[in-house]
Write an enzyme that holds these catalytic residues in place. Structure first.
Site, short mmCIF file in Angstrom:
data_model
loop_
_atom_site.label_atom_id
_atom_site.label_comp_id
_atom_site.label_asym_id
_atom_site.label_seq_id
_atom_site.Cartn_x
_atom_site.Cartn_y
_atom_site.Cartn_z
N GLU A 63 0.84 -1.21 0.00
CA GLU A 63 0.00 0.00 0.00
C GLU A 63 0.87 1.25 0.00
OE1 GLU A 63 -2.52 2.52 3.26
OE2 GLU A 63 -2.32 0.35 3.54
N ASP A 67 0.86 3.84 -3.13
CA ASP A 67 0.49 5.25 -2.93
C ASP A 67 1.46 6.17 -3.65
OD1 ASP A 67 -0.99 7.44 -1.49
OD2 ASP A 67 0.97 7.70 -0.55
N ASN A 132 -7.16 1.14 0.34
CA ASN A 132 -5.82 0.62 0.63
C ASN A 132 -5.48 -0.58 -0.24
OD1 ASN A 132 -5.56 2.56 2.57
ND2 ASN A 132 -5.87 1.20 4.31
N GLU A 135 -4.49 0.60 -3.70
CA GLU A 135 -3.12 1.09 -3.71
C GLU A 135 -2.12 -0.07 -3.65
OE1 GLU A 135 -3.52 5.47 -1.58
OE2 GLU A 135 -3.12 3.70 -0.36
#
Length: 336
Positions: A63, A67, A132, A135
């Site tokens: 994650e 991101d 999440n 990502e």
């Protein structure tokens, strides 16, 4: 009979992995190369799974990576799409595209929640968890296929099919900003109070609750998986209440009138300027002024005027009795 059971047990993992391959192909548009990366991307920390060394296995590290990759990829796409736009506009557009709410909705539309492994019974309501996982999948794609694959995934699978980038860019979704603008324009005191921070029972994710007060009057509450999300929700509900409840606005402005009246009421009267000047003069010692002579106007002369005594005369002398009789007789003879 028992031989068939053993065969089914052997086939089960392969069948599940084949189903995962097929599901990921429908989501990503390609077959994964390293399936373990994608399994980890779909593993929530609530499962509590650990490896042989005792370290936790979940999607948090992927994650984190996803991101960063999303920021770069979406920033690149926005930069090319909006040619000539300034940095502030580009930053705002990218923030909207990679926001928790947007990623959660994308994840829901793509069917990612059904693949997430968590300790909860359902993840469909949890945009925090779903975002999440999205990502983390981007992080898995980057490690498995590289940056260009992430770019193609976002352009062809997300922006081409699920999101209208122009609508996102020009749509106003910042309810907190709108409420602040309204309060400042009307000079209304606005306060956001963070009431509590709890944990979601199923996922263990933090849940924030915020309440808005206008001139001390209770507005609306908002909850979210981040403080920003709770602020937005509370602001949205309060704006709707301002539009629907005139009595709510009346109460706010009545409270404002009471506050401004107290603030504007003077604690003492304004000083008298004339009196202050008189008091200041009392400190000055006055000196007796000499009597100035009165100026007597004089006849103006010129160089041609001669100096004579014609204007200088003596006081008239009192006449005698004989002089009076003589003047009377002279006047009588003159009339004849």
């Amino acid at each position: 009979m028992w031989i068939n059971d053993i065969i089914d047990r052997i086939k089960l993992p392969f069948r599940k992995e084949k189903e995962l391959f097929s599901a990921l192909y429908n989501i990503l548009g390609f077959y994964p190369h390293n399936i373990e990366l994608y399994k980890q991307a779909l593993l929530h920390k609530s499962v509590g799974k650990r490896n042989e060394k005792g370290r936790p296995q979940n999607n948090e590290r992927l994650e984190f990576l996803g991101d960063a990759i999303l920021d770069a990829v979406v920033g690149h796409i926005v930069f090319r799409h909006f040619e000539g736009k300034r940095e502030g506009f580009l930053t705002n557009t990218r923030s909207k595209l990679v926001s928790r709410a947007t990623l959660g909705k994308i994840s829901q539309e793509m069917g990612i929640p059904q693949l997430i492994m968590s300790a909860g019974h359902s993840t469909s309501h949890n945009s925090y968890m779903n975002g999440n996982a999205f990502e983390a999948l981007v992080g898995a794609i980057y490690l498995d296929k590289g940056y260009d694959a992430c770019m193609r995934f976002m352009e062809k699978r997300i922006l081409a099919q699920l999101i209208n980038i122009d609508k996102v860019a020009y749509k106003e979704v910042n309810f907190k900003s709108k409420l602040l603008e309204w309060s400042q324009k009307n000079r209304v005191k606005l306060e956001l109070r963070e009431l509590s921070q709890t944990k979601d029972e199923q996922t263990g994710s933090p849940v924030f609750t915020t309440e808005i007060f206008l001139e001390g009057i209770e507005g609306c509450k908002g909850t979210g998986f981040s403080k920003k999300e709770s602020h937005q929700q509370a602001s949205k509900e309060t704006l709707q209440r301002l539009r629907r409840e005139p009595q709510f606005i009346d109460a706010i402005f009545a409270a404002k009138a009471d506050r401004t009246k107290m603030e504007e009421e003077p604690v003492m009267a304004a000083p008298d300027i004339d009196k202050l000047q008189e008091e200041q003069q009392n400190f000055i010692i006055e000196q007796e002024k000499p009597v100035e002579p009165v100026a007597v106007p004089q006849r103006q002369t010129t160089l041609d005027d001669e100096f004579t005594l014609d204007d200088i005369t003596a006081a008239p002398r009192e006449k005698t009795r004989e002089e009076i009789i003589a003047e009377a007789e002279a006047a009588a003879f003159a009339e004849e």
